[in-house]
Design an enzyme around this catalytic site. Structure first.
Site, short mmCIF file in Angstrom:
data_model
loop_
_atom_site.label_atom_id
_atom_site.label_comp_id
_atom_site.label_asym_id
_atom_site.label_seq_id
_atom_site.Cartn_x
_atom_site.Cartn_y
_atom_site.Cartn_z
CG ASP A 287 -1.13 -3.83 -8.60
OD1 ASP A 287 -1.18 -3.39 -9.75
OD2 ASP A 287 -2.00 -4.61 -8.14
CD GLU B 215 -4.37 -7.03 -12.70
OE1 GLU B 215 -4.94 -7.83 -13.46
OE2 GLU B 215 -3.53 -7.40 -11.85
#
Length: 424
Positions: free
Chosen positions: A101, A168
């Site tokens: 991400d 994350e």
């Protein structure tokens, strides 16, 4: 073998850069990570790894260690993470972790080139996620492709895993789910975060909060009569910055230079108002708050709420106390012993590759290393490329640093997986 290894890394460098370009070209902000995951799957299957798609539920993770789940409108269905592992049976000896991400590309019109169109110039690759941290996957692929050439049986008897996670950048729930729900662990974990070729061994606590402020609304002609919701919210933010300075004075971060401001209050978003000639009645301020490693997330939340209430009460201009809602990170600070076998061996591999010791440091931020270390007692350290403008306009990674980091990583993997005395 080491000379052959370096030659193999040089020979495969362009392949790694092309892999990175494919990753950057697949936008992977929260909720839309799967296209980039498929690029990862294709690359690591070409390296001979077995890949497994790990289901990722959009439902909240019921775990005191979890962060808050992102808003449902950001999330697509059928999300997954990926574990790539060397063939065979038995436990993993080592796990390499990276997050797929990336943060949104704010104001794309301000970028020199479109943020999700990778561009090479001046020895760097530009694009959202090129540095944080898709460049880390390129490091891993480059080192592993070179090792396949010079030591094809390296992972024959002891297994390596490479895990690509999500979320994350907002909670850490991806790594937590991989452990708590799928049992993906190893005795040691290396995270290929961008560290400027140093060893990042720790970070502070981090919490995300939304601060909702309510005030009296009305026509702009009466705006001088009382503070509107935005004005009041700014007072809270400034008060919190003064509070954070007091926390630093009372509880300095022992592993950091106080000048580095480990407990920053960052105002990331403001939502308020619906008309230029109307004083807004409410405003929501999205804040990222850093706090000492000695604090628990629960304790930090109590401290932050108390500070906000005290600021509002002392001001006297608030019709009611602001409403505080947790929205993402509930991350405890962490610190790995610099003398751990993981850090020591990685530093030795770096010296072997480059003739100098890597700098060991902590930052006023956090990584998923905290989850392995704090919650599961697994040593974890971050090591990776040289990054520029992470989370900002024209984010980039130095391409040579991907090669340099791959040379270190390849040597470290030889240390871990070759039998004693077989490395010469």
């Amino acid at each position: 073998m080491l000379n052959e290894l370096d030659h193999a890394i040089a020979a495969h460098t362009e392949e790694a850069f092309l892999f990175l370009e494919e990753l950057v070209r697949a936008p992977s902000t929260v909720g839309t990570e799967q296209a980039a995951m498929e690029v990862f799957v294709a690359e690591f299957e070409s390296l001979g790894f077995t890949t497994e798609r790990l289901p990722f539920s959009n439902s909240p993770l019921v775990d005191d260690r979890a962060g808050m789940t992102p808003p449902a409108d950001l999330l697509t269905d059928d999300r997954f993470q990926v574990l790539a592992s060397t063939p065979g049976v038995g436990e993993l000896l080592l796990l390499i972790n990276g997050h797929m991400d990336v943060v949104p590309a704010e104001s794309p019109e301000l970028w020199t080139d479109p943020p999700f169109e990778p561009t090479r110039r001046d020895g760097r690759m530009y694009g959202r996620g090129a540095a944080d941290m898709k460049g880390g996957f390129a490091i891993g692929a480059l080192a592993l492709r070179a090792l396949r050439d010079v030591a094809p049986d390296l992972f024959k008897n002891r297994r390596l895993g490479v895990l690509a996670v999500i979320e994350e950048e907002c909670s850490g729930n991806g790594t937590l789910r991989s452990i708590a729900e799928q049992g993906v662990t190893a005795p040691e974990v290396l995270l290929l975060e961008p560290t400027d070729l140093g060893l990042m061994v720790g970070g502070v606590g981090v919490m995300w909060v939304d601060l909702r402020v309510v005030a009296f609304s009305g026509h702009a002609q009466q705006a001088d009569g009382s503070a509107n919701a935005v004005d009041l919210g700014i007072r809270i933010v400034e008060g919190l910055r003064a509070w954070a300075a007091g926390v630093l004075a009372a509880e300095p971060e022992p592993s950091m230079d106080p000048a580095e401001s480990p407990y920053n209050i960052n105002l990331g978003k403001v939502h308020s108002g619906d008309w230029a000639s109307t004083a807004p009645s409410s405003a929501v301020f999205s804040l990222r708050v850093g706090y000492p490693r000695a604090w628990t997330p629960t304790g930090a939340e109590e401290q932050i709420r108390s500070a906000i209430d005290a600021i509002a009460d002392a001001d006297g201009g608030f019709p009611s106390r602001p409403i505080v809602t947790l929205t993402g990170f509930r991350a405890k600070g962490y610190l790995l012993d610099e003398d751990s076998a993981l850090s020591s061996d990685l530093a030795a591999a770096h010296r072997d590759a480059h003739g100098t010791s890597p700098r060991a440091f902590t930052l006023g931020s956090t990584t998923d290393a905290r989850i392995y270390l704090n919650d599961f007692g697994i040593p974890a350290v971050c090591f990776g490329a040289v990054a520029h403008d992470m989370h900002g306009i024209d984010e980039s990674v130095e391409l040579q640093s991907i090669v340099d980091a791959a040379r270190t990583l390849a040597r470290f993997l030889l240390m871990r997986f070759l039998p004693d005395g077989a490395r010469a």
